[in-house]
Design an enzyme around this catalytic site. Sequence first.
Site, PDB file in Angstrom:
ATOM      1  N   ASN A   9       0.872  -1.172   0.000  1.00 30.91           N
ATOM      2  CA  ASN A   9       0.000   0.000   0.000  1.00 30.91           C
ATOM      3  C   ASN A   9       0.912   1.226   0.000  1.00 30.91           C
ATOM      4  O   ASN A   9       1.415   1.634   1.039  1.00 30.91           O
ATOM      5  CB  ASN A   9      -0.895  -0.037   1.247  1.00 30.91           C
ATOM      6  CG  ASN A   9      -1.832   1.138   1.308  1.00 30.91           C
ATOM      7  OD1 ASN A   9      -1.750   2.054   0.481  1.00 30.91           O
ATOM      8  ND2 ASN A   9      -2.715   1.121   2.289  1.00 30.91           N
ATOM      9  N   ARG A  83      -2.525  -2.137  -3.431  1.00 30.63           N
ATOM     10  CA  ARG A  83      -3.731  -1.352  -3.212  1.00 30.63           C
ATOM     11  C   ARG A  83      -3.621  -0.103  -4.091  1.00 30.63           C
ATOM     12  O   ARG A  83      -2.629   0.620  -4.016  1.00 30.63           O
ATOM     13  CB  ARG A  83      -3.830  -0.941  -1.749  1.00 30.63           C
ATOM     14  CG  ARG A  83      -5.035  -0.071  -1.515  1.00 30.63           C
ATOM     15  CD  ARG A  83      -4.876   0.801  -0.322  1.00 30.63           C
ATOM     16  NE  ARG A  83      -6.003   1.722  -0.219  1.00 30.63           N
ATOM     17  CZ  ARG A  83      -5.957   2.878   0.408  1.00 30.63           C
ATOM     18  NH1 ARG A  83      -4.842   3.272   0.983  1.00 30.63           N
ATOM     19  NH2 ARG A  83      -6.999   3.649   0.462  1.00 30.63           N
ATOM     20  N   HIS A 171     -12.390   3.300  -0.172  1.00 31.10           N
ATOM     21  CA  HIS A 171     -12.447   2.309   0.918  1.00 31.10           C
ATOM     22  C   HIS A 171     -13.215   1.062   0.480  1.00 31.10           C
ATOM     23  O   HIS A 171     -13.761   0.341   1.319  1.00 31.10           O
ATOM     24  CB  HIS A 171     -13.149   2.872   2.170  1.00 31.10           C
ATOM     25  CG  HIS A 171     -12.367   3.912   2.911  1.00 31.10           C
ATOM     26  ND1 HIS A 171     -12.959   4.979   3.535  1.00 31.10           N
ATOM     27  CD2 HIS A 171     -11.046   4.035   3.150  1.00 31.10           C
ATOM     28  CE1 HIS A 171     -12.044   5.730   4.118  1.00 31.10           C
ATOM     29  NE2 HIS A 171     -10.867   5.173   3.892  1.00 31.10           N
ATOM     30  N   HIS A 198     -16.838   3.022   7.898  1.00 31.62           N
ATOM     31  CA  HIS A 198     -15.381   2.831   8.036  1.00 31.62           C
ATOM     32  C   HIS A 198     -14.814   4.135   8.597  1.00 31.62           C
ATOM     33  O   HIS A 198     -14.802   5.165   7.916  1.00 31.62           O
ATOM     34  CB  HIS A 198     -14.758   2.504   6.672  1.00 31.62           C
ATOM     35  CG  HIS A 198     -13.272   2.404   6.731  1.00 31.62           C
ATOM     36  ND1 HIS A 198     -12.594   1.200   6.637  1.00 31.62           N
ATOM     37  CD2 HIS A 198     -12.321   3.351   6.911  1.00 31.62           C
ATOM     38  CE1 HIS A 198     -11.299   1.427   6.757  1.00 31.62           C
ATOM     39  NE2 HIS A 198     -11.101   2.729   6.918  1.00 31.62           N
ATOM     40  N   ARG A 231      -9.568  16.024   6.891  1.00 40.26           N
ATOM     41  CA  ARG A 231     -10.388  16.399   5.728  1.00 40.26           C
ATOM     42  C   ARG A 231     -11.748  16.914   6.187  1.00 40.26           C
ATOM     43  O   ARG A 231     -12.356  16.342   7.096  1.00 40.26           O
ATOM     44  CB  ARG A 231     -10.591  15.192   4.809  1.00 40.26           C
ATOM     45  CG  ARG A 231      -9.381  14.860   3.981  1.00 40.26           C
ATOM     46  CD  ARG A 231      -9.578  13.575   3.198  1.00 40.26           C
ATOM     47  NE  ARG A 231      -8.685  12.543   3.687  1.00 40.26           N
ATOM     48  CZ  ARG A 231      -8.750  11.260   3.354  1.00 40.26           C
ATOM     49  NH1 ARG A 231      -9.683  10.845   2.518  1.00 40.26           N
ATOM     50  NH2 ARG A 231      -7.900  10.390   3.849  1.00 40.26           N
ATOM     51  N   ASP A 273      -6.351  13.273  15.804  1.00 42.23           N
ATOM     52  CA  ASP A 273      -6.406  11.926  16.379  1.00 42.23           C
ATOM     53  C   ASP A 273      -7.561  11.836  17.383  1.00 42.23           C
ATOM     54  O   ASP A 273      -7.610  12.596  18.356  1.00 42.23           O
ATOM     55  CB  ASP A 273      -5.067  11.653  17.074  1.00 42.23           C
ATOM     56  CG  ASP A 273      -4.948  10.198  17.498  1.00 42.23           C
ATOM     57  OD1 ASP A 273      -4.121   9.492  16.908  1.00 42.23           O
ATOM     58  OD2 ASP A 273      -5.700   9.786  18.404  1.00 42.23           O
ATOM     59  N   MET A 274      -8.475  10.920  17.129  1.00 43.28           N
ATOM     60  CA  MET A 274      -9.677  10.830  17.957  1.00 43.28           C
ATOM     61  C   MET A 274      -9.364  10.539  19.420  1.00 43.28           C
ATOM     62  O   MET A 274     -10.020  11.074  20.315  1.00 43.28           O
ATOM     63  CB  MET A 274     -10.619   9.758  17.376  1.00 43.28           C
ATOM     64  CG  MET A 274     -11.939   9.684  18.048  1.00 43.28           C
ATOM     65  SD  MET A 274     -12.858  11.263  17.998  1.00 43.28           S
ATOM     66  CE  MET A 274     -13.856  11.061  16.536  1.00 43.28           C
ATOM     67  N   GLY A 321     -10.173   2.218  12.699  1.00 40.64           N
ATOM     68  CA  GLY A 321      -9.576   2.470  14.017  1.00 40.64           C
ATOM     69  C   GLY A 321     -10.569   3.029  15.023  1.00 40.64           C
ATOM     70  O   GLY A 321     -10.614   2.605  16.184  1.00 40.64           O
ATOM     71  N   GLU A 324     -13.841   0.484  15.360  1.00 41.32           N
ATOM     72  CA  GLU A 324     -13.566  -0.777  16.058  1.00 41.32           C
ATOM     73  C   GLU A 324     -13.272  -0.560  17.541  1.00 41.32           C
ATOM     74  O   GLU A 324     -13.530  -1.437  18.366  1.00 41.32           O
ATOM     75  CB  GLU A 324     -12.349  -1.475  15.419  1.00 41.32           C
ATOM     76  CG  GLU A 324     -12.611  -1.970  14.015  1.00 41.32           C
ATOM     77  CD  GLU A 324     -11.331  -2.330  13.272  1.00 41.32           C
ATOM     78  OE1 GLU A 324     -10.346  -2.716  13.927  1.00 41.32           O
ATOM     79  OE2 GLU A 324     -11.331  -2.216  12.032  1.00 41.32           O
ATOM     80  N   ASN A 325     -12.686   0.599  17.865  1.00 38.23           N
ATOM     81  CA  ASN A 325     -12.140   0.761  19.219  1.00 38.23           C
ATOM     82  C   ASN A 325     -12.890   1.704  20.135  1.00 38.23           C
ATOM     83  O   ASN A 325     -12.661   1.687  21.345  1.00 38.23           O
ATOM     84  CB  ASN A 325     -10.685   1.256  19.125  1.00 38.23           C
ATOM     85  CG  ASN A 325      -9.803   0.246  18.437  1.00 38.23           C
ATOM     86  OD1 ASN A 325      -9.856  -0.931  18.781  1.00 38.23           O
ATOM     87  ND2 ASN A 325      -9.035   0.671  17.467  1.00 38.23           N
ATOM     88  N   GLU A 375      -8.199  -5.205   5.293  1.00 36.29           N
ATOM     89  CA  GLU A 375      -7.989  -4.835   3.889  1.00 36.29           C
ATOM     90  C   GLU A 375      -6.885  -5.681   3.259  1.00 36.29           C
ATOM     91  O   GLU A 375      -6.987  -6.080   2.108  1.00 36.29           O
ATOM     92  CB  GLU A 375      -7.661  -3.335   3.798  1.00 36.29           C
ATOM     93  CG  GLU A 375      -8.893  -2.489   4.087  1.00 36.29           C
ATOM     94  CD  GLU A 375      -8.597  -1.010   4.258  1.00 36.29           C
ATOM     95  OE1 GLU A 375      -8.126  -0.640   5.341  1.00 36.29           O
ATOM     96  OE2 GLU A 375      -8.838  -0.240   3.325  1.00 36.29           O
TER      97      GLU A 375
HETATM   98  P1  ADP Z   1      -6.074   4.826   8.865  1.00 40.95           P
HETATM   99  O1  ADP Z   1      -7.233   5.450   8.149  1.00 40.95           O
HETATM  100  O2  ADP Z   1      -4.823   5.638   8.791  1.00 40.95           O
HETATM  101  O3  ADP Z   1      -5.887   3.347   8.562  1.00 40.95           O
HETATM  102  P2  ADP Z   1      -7.006   3.872  11.458  1.00 40.95           P
HETATM  103  O4  ADP Z   1      -8.097   3.015  10.895  1.00 40.95           O
HETATM  104  O5  ADP Z   1      -5.855   3.201  12.103  1.00 40.95           O
HETATM  105  O6  ADP Z   1      -6.483   4.933  10.408  1.00 40.95           O
HETATM  106  O7  ADP Z   1      -7.704   4.854  12.524  1.00 40.95           O
HETATM  107  C1  ADP Z   1      -6.992   5.854  13.164  1.00 40.95           C
HETATM  108  C2  ADP Z   1      -7.945   6.570  14.102  1.00 40.95           C
HETATM  109  O8  ADP Z   1      -8.454   5.633  15.066  1.00 40.95           O
HETATM  110  C3  ADP Z   1      -7.275   7.693  14.891  1.00 40.95           C
HETATM  111  O9  ADP Z   1      -8.105   8.835  14.922  1.00 40.95           O
HETATM  112  C4  ADP Z   1      -7.191   7.084  16.292  1.00 40.95           C
HETATM  113  O10 ADP Z   1      -7.224   8.061  17.301  1.00 40.95           O
HETATM  114  C5  ADP Z   1      -8.457   6.257  16.311  1.00 40.95           C
HETATM  115  N1  ADP Z   1      -8.455   5.301  17.425  1.00 40.95           N
HETATM  116  C6  ADP Z   1      -7.676   4.214  17.606  1.00 40.95           C
HETATM  117  N2  ADP Z   1      -7.952   3.634  18.812  1.00 40.95           N
HETATM  118  C7  ADP Z   1      -8.939   4.378  19.384  1.00 40.95           C
HETATM  119  C8  ADP Z   1      -9.655   4.319  20.617  1.00 40.95           C
HETATM  120  N3  ADP Z   1      -9.429   3.361  21.517  1.00 40.95           N
HETATM  121  N4  ADP Z   1     -10.594   5.261  20.862  1.00 40.95           N
HETATM  122  C9  ADP Z   1     -10.836   6.245  19.972  1.00 40.95           C
HETATM  123  N5  ADP Z   1     -10.209   6.345  18.791  1.00 40.95           N
HETATM  124  C10 ADP Z   1      -9.262   5.440  18.503  1.00 40.95           C
END
Ligand code: ADP
Length: 406
Positions: A9, A83, A171, A198, A231, A273-274, A321, A324-325, A375
Amino acid sequence: MSKSVLVINCGSSSIKFALLLEQQDFRIHGLAENLGTADARIKGVTVGNEPVDIHIPFADHKKALEVGLERLANYKPDAIGHRVVHGGSLTKAELINDDIIEHIRAAIPLAPLHNHAHLIGIEATQRLFPDLPQVAVFDTAFHQTMPAHAYRYAVPKFLYTEHGVRRYGFHGTSHAYVSERGSALAGSFKQGGWLTAHLGNGSSTCAIWNGQSVDTSMGLTPLEGLVMGTRSGDVDPSLHSFLAKNLGWDIYKIDKMLNSQSGLLGLSDLSNDMRTLIDASEKGNEDATLAIEVFCYRLAKSLAALSCGLPELNGLFFTGGIGENSAYIREKTMSYLPHFGFNLNKDANNALKRGTEGRIDAGTGPQIWVVPTDEEGRIAQEVHHVVDAHVGQQLLKKSELKTELA
Ligand code: ADP
């Protein structure tokens, strides 16, 4: 039959690569980042889960691929999957040949940073592995099933017919994987109507009917739709002329602002960053709190809008990210979506462990699931299909030739 697949990628300043070995859950993977700077390096894990960290000062894409791939060459991939973000009108993964390279090149105006970097990656791997089949897997391909009323913009027709101005969507690899996996978990493999969210640094939603994309939030480029890390997603298109007329900004400055300085970063004036924003919000940062609220509200609004593409709504899959989290973001988003009978089971939502799949609705209304995306796995699967079909065609040609000669 291809066995182990190297997935590449190649992004504008980083390259992710992974070697998916035959019959093993284990993957060798790496990330070359900060390319072109003094801090350029390759990080990752190799066989035995050993960490790798190689400093490659000022390495460009070519050099990083050479260093990373020379190490991987010991594990002899059987095929390579790239990719590729923009495939223009291509509808499926393709074996890379001169014609496909021209297609990727022709789509550069639609994804300038991405497609240019992909071509560098393809050229480097062709040089390093001249005998291996290489396959391009396009982010846009899954969305080529959208009906015209979903992909056409309300602008003069010639912009579509002569210049390809339409919704393409991105995506696709993730939406395809997650909707297939999720519908299988729900006991209705590729059947019914599903929404996928996503949510990563880039974020998009998709509506899927009987396994096919019928609408998606990203458009001509990956800027349209949801609020993302940097964005803006949707803005009034007149913002461009407003900024040009009132602030004297040119199109490059506007483009940069919308792609790199907006979204969560722009709203919060703190971070893209979330996790950082959730922490800051908990400590009382009002801009971070607002950024999160806008993110969730706009996501819910997009999901509600995309449901129009589905004759019936079976459920929703969260991935990426954030999806899922973060139970917090999922709960906040669902609080804006009571309309279709969605009913979140808050305990199940909070209990879901990082990286695991699971159902988080209360058993009434449409289902809600978390499905970690894969992916790389999906790209490897598509590479298998393309290479196997190609080998099959070659064998068929050979046997036809033999019959002709006989
Ligand atoms: P990419 O699009 O670069 O592949 P990811 O799918 O890895 O990105 O997602 C990155 C985002 O996920 C970031 O904003 C990060 O803060 C967020 N993230 C990862 N873990 C957590 C969590 N436990 N709680 C909230 N946000 C999270």
